[in-house]
Design a protein around this motif. Structure first.
Motif, PDB file in Angstrom:
ATOM      1  N   CYS A 200       2.049   1.680  -3.498  1.00 35.42           N
ATOM      2  CA  CYS A 200       0.926   2.171  -4.301  1.00 35.42           C
ATOM      3  C   CYS A 200       0.747   3.678  -4.118  1.00 35.42           C
ATOM      4  O   CYS A 200       0.536   4.410  -5.088  1.00 35.42           O
ATOM      5  CB  CYS A 200      -0.345   1.423  -3.904  1.00 35.42           C
TER       6      CYS A 200
ATOM      7  N   SER B   2       0.827  -1.209   0.000  1.00 39.43           N
ATOM      8  CA  SER B   2       0.000   0.000   0.000  1.00 39.43           C
ATOM      9  C   SER B   2       0.862   1.259   0.000  1.00 39.43           C
ATOM     10  O   SER B   2       0.491   2.280  -0.586  1.00 39.43           O
ATOM     11  CB  SER B   2      -0.926   0.012   1.220  1.00 39.43           C
TER      12      SER B   2
ATOM     13  N   GLY C  90      -7.524  -6.394  -7.978  1.00 36.85           N
ATOM     14  CA  GLY C  90      -6.669  -5.217  -7.904  1.00 36.85           C
ATOM     15  C   GLY C  90      -5.432  -5.359  -8.773  1.00 36.85           C
ATOM     16  O   GLY C  90      -4.984  -4.386  -9.402  1.00 36.85           O
TER      17      GLY C  90
ATOM     18  N   VAL D 138      -8.072  -9.089  -4.132  1.00 36.38           N
ATOM     19  CA  VAL D 138      -6.674  -8.724  -4.370  1.00 36.38           C
ATOM     20  C   VAL D 138      -6.298  -9.028  -5.817  1.00 36.38           C
ATOM     21  O   VAL D 138      -5.626  -8.217  -6.482  1.00 36.38           O
ATOM     22  CB  VAL D 138      -5.742  -9.474  -3.406  1.00 36.38           C
TER      23      VAL D 138
ATOM     24  N   SER E  77      -5.848   3.104  -6.398  1.00 33.81           N
ATOM     25  CA  SER E  77      -5.241   3.149  -5.067  1.00 33.81           C
ATOM     26  C   SER E  77      -6.309   3.091  -3.977  1.00 33.81           C
ATOM     27  O   SER E  77      -6.090   2.484  -2.918  1.00 33.81           O
ATOM     28  CB  SER E  77      -4.392   4.413  -4.921  1.00 33.81           C
TER      29      SER E  77
ATOM     30  N   GLY F 132       1.734  -7.605  -4.344  1.00 28.93           N
ATOM     31  CA  GLY F 132       0.392  -8.179  -4.315  1.00 28.93           C
ATOM     32  C   GLY F 132       0.372  -9.601  -4.830  1.00 28.93           C
ATOM     33  O   GLY F 132      -0.339 -10.461  -4.285  1.00 28.93           O
TER      34      GLY F 132
ATOM     35  N   ASP G 217      -6.499  -3.723   1.576  1.00 29.65           N
ATOM     36  CA  ASP G 217      -5.464  -3.791   2.606  1.00 29.65           C
ATOM     37  C   ASP G 217      -6.082  -3.674   3.992  1.00 29.65           C
ATOM     38  O   ASP G 217      -5.805  -4.482   4.891  1.00 29.65           O
ATOM     39  CB  ASP G 217      -4.448  -2.665   2.380  1.00 29.65           C
TER      40      ASP G 217
ATOM     41  N   TRP H 195      -7.086  -0.502  -3.631  1.00 33.18           N
ATOM     42  CA  TRP H 195      -5.998  -1.277  -3.025  1.00 33.18           C
ATOM     43  C   TRP H 195      -5.895  -1.018  -1.522  1.00 33.18           C
ATOM     44  O   TRP H 195      -5.696  -1.948  -0.736  1.00 33.18           O
ATOM     45  CB  TRP H 195      -4.680  -0.944  -3.713  1.00 33.18           C
TER      46      TRP H 195
ATOM     47  N   THR I  50       4.218  -2.537  -6.610  1.00 34.06           N
ATOM     48  CA  THR I  50       2.994  -2.888  -5.885  1.00 34.06           C
ATOM     49  C   THR I  50       2.409  -4.187  -6.414  1.00 34.06           C
ATOM     50  O   THR I  50       1.969  -5.055  -5.639  1.00 34.06           O
ATOM     51  CB  THR I  50       1.953  -1.766  -6.022  1.00 34.06           C
TER      52      THR I  50
END
Length: 215
Positions: free
Chosen positions: A84, A81, A165, A162, A194, A121, A201, A197, A117
């Motif tokens: 990101c 994160s 994303g 996820v 973002s 992920g 998170d 994401w 990122t």
């Protein structure tokens, strides 16, 4: 009287203030994430309800969880994160790519941060798949018992989010390469991704606390 009218006519009329409208794309994504929050709230409710009904099952099955491994996997997602957000800062500067060498991190653009990122992920998703395989080897599956069902459903649906994303990151990165000019639309795409994401998170932090720490 005539002079008063002349003074009044010569006085400039007050300027109308400009109205700053919120970005409709951002508003739409926030509303959609609110509905997703309700979805995960339902999963949390299911988890706590079944746990209250059959508490002995939790005592037996939580011993199978690899808490240190899941903690490391959680740290990977949390750190992603930050990467990101650094990408968002670059997008807000309308900087799609790095301005120096690859090793000059301070000059990275949105693409480099978003690729990093994406890697973190993907590591998180791979870690979840590995954990499922280990639990299945220990005999804990979605069809084994109520605990297996709620564990796989809650963490699995999060894993699907996820993965979604990750697909979104690829689309934003690809769009930045394809566009001749990186402008407001491209920056907005990076910003709303973002939002998503950071949302997954925060949801995972809640799931990790409930499933692995509180057990």
């Amino acid at each position: 009287m005539a002079s008063a009218q002349a003074v009044q006519s010569s006085t400039p009329s007050p300027a109308h203030g400009s109205v700053n409208r919120p970005n409709m794309v951002s508003v739409g994504v926030i509303v959609w994430l609110s509905s997703e929050l309700m979805f995960f709230a339902g999963l949390f409710a299911m988890y706590f309800t079944i746990r209250a009904v059959v508490p002995d099952m939790w005592t037996e099955n939580t011993e199978l969880l690899n808490v240190p491994f899941s903690t490391a996997n959680t740290i990977v997602l949390v750190v992603s994160s930050f990467w990101c957000q650094f990408g968002v800062f670059a997008a807000e500067r309308f900087q799609p790519r790095r301005l120096g060498s690859l090793w000059q991190v301070s000059k990275w653009g949105m693409q480099e941060w978003f690729v990093l990122t994406y890697i973190f992920g993907a590591i998180f998703v791979a870690g979840q798949v590995f954990e499922y395989a280990e639990l299945a080897h220990e005999g804990l599956t979605i069809a084994e018992n109520a605990y297996g069902s709620v564990f796989i459903l809650t963490t699995g649906f999060h894993g699907i989010h996820v993965f979604g994303g990750l697909v979104a990151f690829l689309m934003v990165i690809g769009r930045s390469y394809a566009s001749k000019r990186f402008g407001h639309q491209e920056a907005t795409s990076a910003i709303v991704v973002s939002y998503y994401w950071h949302f997954v998170d925060v949801v995972w932090i809640g799931l990790f606390t409930v499933i692995y720490i509180l057990q």
